[in-house]
Design an enzyme around this catalytic site. Structure first.
Site, mmCIF file in Angstrom:
data_model
loop_
_atom_site.group_PDB
_atom_site.id
_atom_site.type_symbol
_atom_site.label_atom_id
_atom_site.label_comp_id
_atom_site.label_asym_id
_atom_site.label_seq_id
_atom_site.Cartn_x
_atom_site.Cartn_y
_atom_site.Cartn_z
ATOM 1 N N GLY A 44 21.003 7.993 -5.955
ATOM 2 C CA GLY A 44 22.392 7.736 -6.323
ATOM 3 C C GLY A 44 22.608 6.342 -6.862
ATOM 4 O O GLY A 44 21.687 5.520 -6.891
ATOM 5 N N HIS A 219 25.391 44.120 -20.541
ATOM 6 C CA HIS A 219 24.209 44.638 -19.858
ATOM 7 C C HIS A 219 23.008 44.654 -20.798
ATOM 8 O O HIS A 219 23.155 45.021 -21.974
ATOM 9 C CB HIS A 219 24.515 46.063 -19.379
ATOM 10 C CG HIS A 219 23.416 46.664 -18.573
ATOM 11 N ND1 HIS A 219 23.157 46.276 -17.285
ATOM 12 C CD2 HIS A 219 22.508 47.609 -18.895
ATOM 13 C CE1 HIS A 219 22.125 46.980 -16.824
ATOM 14 N NE2 HIS A 219 21.706 47.783 -17.791
#
Ligand SMILES: Cc1cc2nc3c(=O)[nH]c(=O)nc-3n(C[C@H](O)[C@H](O)[C@H](O)COP(=O)(O)OP(=O)(O)OC[C@H]3O[C@@H](n4cnc5c(N)ncnc54)[C@H](O)[C@@H]3O)c2cc1C
Length: 243
Positions: A44, A219
């Protein structure tokens, strides 16, 4: 990740790294050590705001995050000084910094006042598998709303079935059960970041679960699960506090 051979150690940190030529020995707080040819330490960042003379200019620091304190317009405690981007330590991402800069310019110079919405920023971890997320987590939603429905699925996508790869996908929708608005979407798996960018539009537009359900599946994709999950896998209803 573990199936791919990555060892994940939790609950320990690095005490010391010894260098021997091109090799390293990393000593962990659990008493063990790891020999390697590279060490990457990514823990960080903090805004680099010391020694800028901010106190002299009357620009306050946000005690909660160590960044320059700003309001919703990115205005600091000194009204003619604005701060945008990582130095404010809000959401440290490139597109966020760019958007905050645009909003500042539109507001102050373009006569189009606009605030940046930091609530629904799509983000991703570009690991393998990828992680993509937008909106509230389940626990954030449960803290905020009295009725939360969770739709979660974990499956092997068709393309992995055909290729024989043993990779799975996890998808989760977080829905405010009172309004039916989808307040969060979380994906782990191939293309999670790409899918999350697109779903981010729906979440930003406050699409409802019914809107997701009304969208016809494409799909065979993994993302079709987002519009075919019909039954909540968990439902949390908080009772109203007694008078
Ligand atoms: C390793 C890494 C990977 C990242 N990956 C991503 C990613 O994949 N996607 C994403 O969206 N974001 C990513 N980020 C975050 C992104 O880089 C930052 O959010 C973004 O750069 C913030 O922009 P900024 O303009 O606020 O700050 P910066 O880009 O840091 O710009 C600040 C500038 O100010 C200069 N400066 C600093 N102090 C002074 C001074 N005293 N006087 C004059 N100039 C000064 C600096 O040199 C720098 O040029 C990553 C960050 C890191 C460190």
């Amino acid at each position: 990740m573990e199936k791919q051979g990555i060892t994940i150690l939790t609950g320990c940190t690095i005490n010391k790294i010894d260098r021997h030529g091109h090799e390293f020995t990393t000593h962990l707080s659990n008493g063990s050590s790891i020999a390697s040819d590279k060490v990457m330490f990514a823990i960080g960042r903090h805004p680099n705001v010391a020694n800028l003379g901010l106190e002299t200019a009357g620009v306050a620091i946000n005690p909660r995050n160590g960044g320059i304190a700003v309001d919703g317009w990115s205005k600091t405690s000194t009204p003619n000084i604005y701060a945008i981007g990582d130095v404010t330590h809000r959401t440290n991402l490139t597109p966020v910094a760019i958007r905050e800069g645009h909003a500042f310019a539109d507001t102050v110079f373009g006569k189009k006042p606009v605030q940046v919405d930091h609530a629904t920023i799509p983000t991703a971890v570009f690991s393998q598998p990828e992680v993509g997320t937008v909106g509230l987590t389940e626990s954030q939603a449960r803290a905020q709303f009295s009725h939360v429905d969770i739709y979660k699925t974990d499956f092997r996508p068709i393309k992995s079935t055909m290729s024989g790869r043993d990779t799975r996908v996890l998808m989760k929708l977080v829905v405010d059960g009172t309004t039916d608005i989808v307040v969060g979407c979380h994906i782990v798996g191939d293309s999670a970041a790409e899918i999350t960018q697109a779903v981010g539009i729906a979440v930003k537009m406050k699409a409802t679960k019914a809107d997701f359900d009304a969208t016809i599946a494409l799909h065979p994709t993994a993302a079709e699960e987002l519009v075919t999950m019909r039954t909540p896998t968990a439902r949390y209803v908080r009772e109203a506090a007694a008078e």
